[in-house]
Design a protein around this motif. Sequence first.
Motif, mmCIF file in Angstrom:
data_model
loop_
_atom_site.group_PDB
_atom_site.id
_atom_site.type_symbol
_atom_site.label_atom_id
_atom_site.label_comp_id
_atom_site.label_asym_id
_atom_site.label_seq_id
_atom_site.Cartn_x
_atom_site.Cartn_y
_atom_site.Cartn_z
ATOM 1 N N LEU A 93 0.820 -1.214 0.000
ATOM 2 C CA LEU A 93 0.000 0.000 0.000
ATOM 3 C C LEU A 93 0.853 1.263 0.000
ATOM 4 C CD1 LEU A 93 -2.841 -1.023 2.487
ATOM 5 C CD2 LEU A 93 -3.025 -0.753 0.009
ATOM 6 N N LEU A 102 -0.700 -3.857 -7.071
ATOM 7 C CA LEU A 102 -1.771 -4.851 -7.201
ATOM 8 C C LEU A 102 -1.283 -6.061 -7.988
ATOM 9 C CD1 LEU A 102 -4.732 -5.776 -6.956
ATOM 10 C CD2 LEU A 102 -5.219 -4.462 -9.030
ATOM 11 N N LEU A 148 -5.783 -3.097 -2.058
ATOM 12 C CA LEU A 148 -4.890 -2.819 -3.186
ATOM 13 C C LEU A 148 -5.677 -2.422 -4.437
ATOM 14 C CD1 LEU A 148 -2.408 -5.781 -2.660
ATOM 15 C CD2 LEU A 148 -1.857 -3.344 -2.428
#
Length: 208
Positions: A93, A102, A148
């Motif tokens: 993050l 991601l 995410l």
Amino acid sequence: MTTPGAVAAGTSEPGQPARPMRADARRNYDRLLTAAAAAFAEHGADASLEEIARQARVGIGTLYRHFPTRSALLEASYLVQLDTLSDQAIALLDEPDPGAALVTWLYAFAEHNVRSRGLKEMLAAAVREEGSRLSNCKTVLREALGALLRRAQEAGAIRSDITPNELMRLVHAVFLTADLTGDTGQIDRLLSLLLDGMRRPAPGAAEE
């Protein structure tokens, strides 16, 4: 994000507060989990417990003191993997590129799935057991993915109409396809195609 694996297995009676481990006991516990993860990944749920103890450099009695049953060791080993995935999601993050973060996590999730292929039947049975700490594993993974995904969508890297549930189903479909064909090498290719379809079109490009 805290997974159910945060409390060491075998340190207390069910429903009672966990007792802290001595340093040597904690080292043995950690070595057993490391050896179990490698053995289960290579040999499936029927991996030799004696060999796991040998690789951890402890006696079989020590293994059974920490993990009275094969299911207990399997559950604890799997929960450590969930902790790792959750911790990785939290760390990602802070990555400057939310789309790349991601993608990195999805490939880590895919690797986790490959390692767990031989355990799925036993894990499914464990989830149904009363008091199993595996019962909310899907929630843990969905929360990690959702955080995410939202960040990547806010950055404009991923199309905004995809929900965490939809993405989780699509990813599981990729894993299921690989399982059914017995070709885990397909996972990278199928994930790549899935991710291409998720990316937001460049400005001025027509969205299909």
